[in-house]
Design a protein around this motif. Structure first.
Motif, short mmCIF file in Angstrom:
data_model
loop_
_atom_site.label_atom_id
_atom_site.label_comp_id
_atom_site.label_asym_id
_atom_site.label_seq_id
_atom_site.Cartn_x
_atom_site.Cartn_y
_atom_site.Cartn_z
N PRO A 69 0.81 -1.22 0.00
CA PRO A 69 0.00 0.00 0.00
C PRO A 69 0.84 1.27 0.00
O PRO A 69 0.45 2.27 -0.60
CB PRO A 69 -0.84 -0.11 1.28
N MET A 70 2.01 1.23 0.63
CA MET A 70 2.84 2.44 0.61
C MET A 70 3.28 2.77 -0.83
O MET A 70 3.24 3.93 -1.24
CB MET A 70 4.08 2.27 1.49
N ALA A 71 3.68 1.75 -1.57
CA ALA A 71 4.12 1.98 -2.96
C ALA A 71 3.00 2.64 -3.77
O ALA A 71 3.26 3.48 -4.63
CB ALA A 71 4.56 0.66 -3.59
N ASP A 72 1.76 2.26 -3.47
CA ASP A 72 0.63 2.80 -4.23
C ASP A 72 0.23 4.20 -3.79
O ASP A 72 -0.69 4.79 -4.34
CB ASP A 72 -0.57 1.85 -4.12
N MET A 73 0.91 4.74 -2.77
CA MET A 73 0.57 6.10 -2.31
C MET A 73 1.24 7.19 -3.15
O MET A 73 1.03 8.37 -2.90
CB MET A 73 0.97 6.26 -0.83
N ALA A 74 2.09 6.80 -4.10
CA ALA A 74 2.70 7.81 -4.98
C ALA A 74 2.43 7.41 -6.42
O ALA A 74 2.52 6.23 -6.75
CB ALA A 74 4.20 7.89 -4.74
N VAL A 78 12.67 2.24 -2.71
CA VAL A 78 12.31 1.14 -3.63
C VAL A 78 10.86 0.68 -3.46
O VAL A 78 10.30 0.07 -4.36
CB VAL A 78 13.22 -0.11 -3.54
N ASN A 79 10.27 0.99 -2.31
CA ASN A 79 8.85 0.67 -2.10
C ASN A 79 8.02 1.66 -2.93
O ASN A 79 7.39 2.58 -2.41
CB ASN A 79 8.47 0.81 -0.62
N GLN A 129 0.64 -6.56 16.72
CA GLN A 129 -0.26 -6.01 15.69
C GLN A 129 0.50 -5.70 14.40
O GLN A 129 -0.12 -5.43 13.37
CB GLN A 129 -0.88 -4.67 16.14
N ALA A 130 1.82 -5.68 14.47
CA ALA A 130 2.60 -5.27 13.30
C ALA A 130 2.72 -6.44 12.31
O ALA A 130 3.77 -7.09 12.21
CB ALA A 130 3.97 -4.76 13.73
N VAL A 131 1.64 -6.71 11.61
CA VAL A 131 1.60 -7.79 10.63
C VAL A 131 1.26 -7.18 9.28
O VAL A 131 0.24 -6.50 9.15
CB VAL A 131 0.53 -8.85 11.00
N CYS A 132 2.11 -7.40 8.28
CA CYS A 132 1.81 -6.91 6.94
C CYS A 132 0.99 -7.99 6.23
O CYS A 132 1.52 -9.05 5.89
CB CYS A 132 3.10 -6.63 6.16
N PRO A 133 -0.30 -7.75 5.97
CA PRO A 133 -1.13 -8.80 5.39
C PRO A 133 -0.65 -9.23 4.00
O PRO A 133 -0.84 -10.38 3.60
CB PRO A 133 -2.53 -8.17 5.32
N PHE A 134 0.02 -8.32 3.30
CA PHE A 134 0.47 -8.61 1.94
C PHE A 134 1.66 -9.55 1.92
O PHE A 134 1.88 -10.30 0.98
CB PHE A 134 0.78 -7.30 1.21
N MET A 135 2.44 -9.50 3.00
CA MET A 135 3.61 -10.38 3.11
C MET A 135 3.21 -11.78 3.58
O MET A 135 4.06 -12.65 3.72
CB MET A 135 4.62 -9.78 4.09
N LYS A 136 1.92 -11.96 3.90
CA LYS A 136 1.48 -13.28 4.39
C LYS A 136 0.64 -14.02 3.35
O LYS A 136 0.05 -15.06 3.65
CB LYS A 136 0.63 -13.11 5.69
N LEU A 137 0.57 -13.47 2.15
CA LEU A 137 -0.33 -14.07 1.15
C LEU A 137 0.27 -15.31 0.48
O LEU A 137 -0.46 -16.20 0.05
CB LEU A 137 -0.68 -13.03 0.07
#
Ligand code: 13P
Ligand code: SF4
Length: 307
Positions: free
Chosen positions: A90-95, A116-117, A260-268
């Motif tokens: 999601p951070m990469a998609d913010m720009a 790079v993100n 709580q610091a879980v990146c849902p995208f890294m768990k797919l």
């Protein structure tokens, strides 16, 4: 039973990997089972170097889209597979490139330093890329007086400003996962483990700085923990990294600052996805050649400057 199924999956992946002459790269936040079958696990910089140097014709990239795209941009003749298409950042998609072009037009002559993100389109508009492992070093080397636009992570940017004293114009992006880590929680952990060394990722809110001993990339955190004589560490980043830390340092204790610091995208990406990816050769990262040629310039500049 589950273990037997998993062992069969692992065997199948190993066989197919050989047949396809593939290499499996995984980020430090990936699921433990994926990290365990990878040929190499590391941070964004280490993974892009591996991707550029590998002799394998096929790279199965267990990470998020921008990482797989960076591998493809560096090695356009190789087949780069991302096992799950939804693994974005999601951070990469913010720009986006159009807004970045507008900002550049308002600051002609400024150096565009891009984490790079970010998307390939945003990289193509940039002068140099950075990762959390080299951002401070690269920003410090930009001639004093040169205006700097830092895209897209305002937290990484502010942490660099605080450490280097350089002024930068910050894009307002951030990582939603690191944003979940709060000062109050970290303070509580520090009270519970007063002797622990606090290692944080620079995507965290800069306000935690007084509570932190070192800001490091995920690869930097692993290297620090390995070399340190300390026995306890509070880890202020995504919790997937704890698997590798515990595996590499069985005698040391690693405490997450926040569960709580879980990146849902890294768990797919699961083992089943890695196998399917190798079986069907999916999903191939494809980018227009002209875009890759432009995006490669700031990435190569970064790799040169990180040596
Ligand atoms: P590293 O380059 O430190 O592994 O960080 C990548 C990332 O996405 C952190 O959220
Ligand atoms: Fe993106 Fe944050 Fe996930 Fe890293 S942890 S991939 S920056 S959302």
């Amino acid at each position: 039973m589950a273990d037997m199924d998993q062992n069969k999956l692992i065997e199948k992946i190993a066989r197919l990997k050989q047949e396809r002459r593939a290499v499996i790269l995984a980020h430090n936040y990936e699921l433990a089972e994926v990290q365990d079958i990878a040929d190499f696990t590391g941070d964004s910089l280490e993974l892009s170097i591996r991707a550029a140097e590998t002799e394998a014709g096929v790279i199965v990239f267990c990470g998020v889209t921008f990482m797989a795209e960076t591998a493809k941009i560096l090695s356009p003749s190789k087949t780069v597979l991302l096992p799950v298409l939804a693994a974005g950042c999601p951070m990469a998609d913010m720009a986006n490139a159009a807004e970045l072009r507008d900002l550049k037009a308002r600051h002609p002559g400024a150096e565009v330093v891009t984490y790079v993100n970010s998307t390939a389109e945003v990289k193509a508009e940039s002068d140099i890329c950075v990762t959390s492992a080299n951002a401070e070093k690269i920003v410090s080397r930009i001639p004093v007086g040169k205006e700097i636009l830092f895209v897209p992570d305002r937290n990484l940017g502010q942490n660099i400003i605080n450490r280097t004293g350089r002024r930068m114009i910050l894009w307002p992006g951030f990582c939603p996962t690191h944003r979940r880590i709060e000062n109050a929680e970290l303070e509580r952990r520090k009270r519970e483990f007063p002797n622990a060394v606090v290692l944080a990722h620079p995507e965290c809110n800069p306000e935690i700085a007084p509570l932190v001993d070192e800001f490091l990339s995920t690869g930097g955190i692993c290297a620090y923990a390995r070399k340190s004589l300390a026995k306890e560490f509070i880890i202020v980043t995504e919790i997937g990294i704890l698997h590798r830390l515990q595996k590499e340092n069985p005698g040391k204790v690693f405490i997450p600052a926040s569960v709580q610091a879980v990146c849902p995208f890294m768990k797919l990406i699961r083992l089943e996805d890695v196998l399917r990816s190798l079986e069907n050769m999916e999903y191939k990262v494809e980018l227009p050649r002209e875009l890759m040629d432009r995006a490669r310039i700031p990435i190569r500049r970064m790799l040169e400057m990180s040596k």
